[in-house]
Enzyme design. Structure first.
Site, short mmCIF file in Angstrom:
data_model
loop_
_atom_site.label_atom_id
_atom_site.label_comp_id
_atom_site.label_asym_id
_atom_site.label_seq_id
_atom_site.Cartn_x
_atom_site.Cartn_y
_atom_site.Cartn_z
CE1 TYR A 51 26.36 63.80 48.83
CE2 TYR A 51 27.27 62.94 51.41
CZ TYR A 51 26.20 62.81 50.65
OH TYR A 51 24.90 62.15 50.60
CG HIS A 135 26.76 57.58 47.08
ND1 HIS A 135 27.68 58.78 47.08
CD2 HIS A 135 24.82 58.12 47.68
CE1 HIS A 135 26.80 59.20 47.52
NE2 HIS A 135 25.21 59.39 47.60
#
Length: 328
Positions: A51, A135
């Protein structure tokens, strides 16, 4: 905002937005969003190196620094290791309005997992995190199961992390993690919403059978269920006309019953007995406040009945008023 619904599902803060997802935010705007969530009672926060190339972790760590560490829980992710780049251009190809100071390297090796987590802890300013997810290992299943998952097990046994799991936008591999490993929790994004109940077929039954916690992300399917209109996003792309029409029908039903589509979307995610948390992103204090208000808004039982009768919701999808101990 942190108040658990009956069934123990809590609202949590998703920090992709404060990593400059799509558009740039100032440090102050990011701080205000986290602070508003805290003021509303949120005590779980989720981030990732992906992010904003670490920006989300830095901003989240800075905003939480004024609070005692035992008073909140935090999750981050591994599998995308950040390596320095020349810094020219931006990262908008990956969805983040930040300079391209780093590049992402898929790495689910044991060494890569540990290095990635060490870098995250440095950005966060912490000595441990409560949960670490693999992830999006979609295209790296063999390495994730053979090397990445055992590495997380070792980190858990060493006390570097509290809980381990995987976070993905699909259910098949998450179901495999639930059935074939000893993960504590899985993060399922976008596959259990008012527009997509695919997690009902495999993941949620398996999690309930194994006692594995499920956190639901993407409750608004990246925007369409927050504000259905032509041009709205669904799964990070422009929604089709058919999906927009369906979302507008859902919104009309919600408004007929005196509530909002956002409240219904959050309540639906929280109602399944395997779900322990609902993760919602906020880019501003106003959005964090609205999430809290919507999460606390009662949704009439008649709304769920109409959704089933009109085919907008499958009959086997749990709704709040059917949960043991649920208050009207």
């Amino acid at each position: 905002m942190s108040q658990a619904r009956p069934g123990a599902a809590r609202l949590a803060f998703g920090a992709a937005g404060i990593g400059n997802l799509y558009t740039e935010l100032t440090d102050q705007q990011a701080y205000d969003a986290v602070t508003a969530a805290w003021r509303q009672g949120v005590r779980h926060f989720d981030t990732a190196p992906h992010y904003g190339l670490g920006l989300s972790e830095r901003r989240l760590g800075a905003a939480l620094r004024e609070h005692p560490r035992p008073s909140y829980t935090l999750s981050t992710k591994v599998g995308r290791r950040l390596e320095p780049a020349d810094g020219t251009g931006d990262d908008l190809a990956h969805g983040f309005a930040v300079p391209a100071t780093h590049r992402r390297v898929w790495d689910f090796t044991a060494d890569g997992i540990r290095r990635t987590l060490d870098a995250s802890l440095e950005r966060l300013g912490l000595d441990h995190v409560d949960t670490v997810y693999l992830h999006d290992p979609d295209d790296h299943a063999e390495q994730a199961f053979r090397e990445g998952y055992p590495a997380l097990e070792r980190l858990r046994s060493e006390g570097v992390v509290g809980a381990i799991g995987a976070g993905m936008n699909q259910t098949a591999m998450l179901t495999r993690f639930v059935r074939d490993t000893d993960v504590d929790v899985v993060l399922c994004a976008g596959r259990y919403t008012l527009l997509d109940q695919s997690a009902l077929t495999d993941l949620l039954p398996a999690a309930r059978e194994r006692g594995t916690a499920v956190v639901i992300g993407g409750a608004f399917n990246s925007g369409l269920l927050a504000e259905p209109r032509p041009g709205a996003t669904y799964n990070y792309a422009a929604a089709t006309g058919e999906l927009v029409d369906r979302a507008l029908r859902l919104k009309a039903v919600a408004e007929r019953h005196g509530t909002t589509l956002r409240a219904a979307a959050l309540a639906f995610c929280a109602a399944h007995p395997a779900v322990t948390g609902v993760l919602v992103g906020a880019r501003s204090a106003a959005e964090a406040d609205d999430c809290a208000e919507q999460f606390r808004t009662p949704v009439p039982a008649a709304l769920w009945q109409e959704l089933r009768e009109t085919g907008l919701l499958p009959a086997d999808a749990p709704v709040p008023h059917e949960q043991p101990g649920e208050e009207p």
